[in-house]
Design a protein around this motif. Structure first.
Motif, PDB file in Angstrom:
ATOM      1  N   ALA A 127       1.416   5.950   6.313  1.00  0.00           N
ATOM      2  CA  ALA A 127       1.013   4.524   6.578  1.00  0.00           C
ATOM      3  C   ALA A 127       1.485   4.217   8.274  1.00  0.00           C
ATOM      4  O   ALA A 127       0.596   3.770   8.710  1.00  0.00           O
ATOM      5  N   ALA A 184       0.856  -1.064   0.140  1.00  0.00           N
ATOM      6  CA  ALA A 184      -0.028   0.046   0.040  1.00  0.00           C
ATOM      7  C   ALA A 184       0.906   1.281   0.230  1.00  0.00           C
ATOM      8  O   ALA A 184       0.623   2.089  -0.766  1.00  0.00           O
ATOM      9  N   THR A 185       1.869   1.207   0.735  1.00  0.00           N
ATOM     10  CA  THR A 185       2.972   2.417   0.773  1.00  0.00           C
ATOM     11  C   THR A 185       3.669   2.671  -0.623  1.00  0.00           C
ATOM     12  O   THR A 185       3.615   3.514  -0.983  1.00  0.00           O
ATOM     13  N   SER A 233      -3.412   8.535   1.728  1.00  0.00           N
ATOM     14  CA  SER A 233      -4.136   8.153   2.725  1.00  0.00           C
ATOM     15  C   SER A 233      -5.344   7.214   2.293  1.00  0.00           C
ATOM     16  O   SER A 233      -5.583   6.132   3.021  1.00  0.00           O
ATOM     17  N   ILE A 253      -3.621   3.803   1.228  1.00  0.00           N
ATOM     18  CA  ILE A 253      -3.376   3.049   2.158  1.00  0.00           C
ATOM     19  C   ILE A 253      -4.197   2.435   2.900  1.00  0.00           C
ATOM     20  O   ILE A 253      -4.647   1.379   3.448  1.00  0.00           O
ATOM     21  N   ALA A 296       0.871   4.030  -2.935  1.00  0.00           N
ATOM     22  CA  ALA A 296       0.681   5.596  -2.561  1.00  0.00           C
ATOM     23  C   ALA A 296       1.789   6.375  -3.082  1.00  0.00           C
ATOM     24  O   ALA A 296       1.553   7.486  -3.282  1.00  0.00           O
TER      25      ALA A 296
END
Length: 135
Positions: free
Chosen positions: A66, A7-8, A129, A132, A11
């Motif tokens: 995160a 996810a990071t 955000s 994430i 992002a």
């Protein structure tokens, strides 16, 4: 604390896309050039170095978001997208917007430039955000 690294990374990619669109010809680049006094030639000349700096800055921002989202989730037991967006909004307001407002005010930069740059940072923080929070 366990950061979701996929996810990071996503992002970070989204953050780079936000920057590319915000300061593009379909975004605010023409107004931004006028307000900063930069020319397309000067911008292009510095773009390689600036892109590396942007990637590093966006990477640090994504990791920070995160971590903040993970801490907030652990503290509240809430793993919702809404909480992730709230963390992004609060991070933007307390760190990014206030810093830009201070620097731009003392450097006598035009308020419209401050709005463009603060708007970019808000969209950046919320987009990161969101990504994430969705994972």
């Amino acid at each position: 604390m366990e950061i979701n690294w996929l996810a990071t990374v996503l992002a970070i990619v989204v953050g780079m896309a936000v920057a590319g669109l915000w300061y593009s010809k379909i975004g605010f680049v023409f107004v931004w050039w006028k307000l900063t006094g930069l020319t397309p030639e000067r911008s292009k000349k510095a773009s390689r170095r600036n892109m590396v700096q942007l990637l590093i800055a966006n990477s640090v921002t994504a990791v920070g978001l995160a971590a903040g989202i993970e801490i907030a989730s652990a503290a509240t037991g809430d793993k919702s997208v809404g909480l992730a967006l709230l963390v992004g909004l609060v991070a933007w307001l307390t760190f990014s917007a206030t810093t830009l407002l201070q620097h731009n005010a003392f450097e006598l930069k035009p308020p419209k430039l401050t709005l463009i740059n603060c708007g970019y940072q808000l969209v950046l923080f919320l987009a990161m955000s969101l990504v994430i929070g969705l994972f």
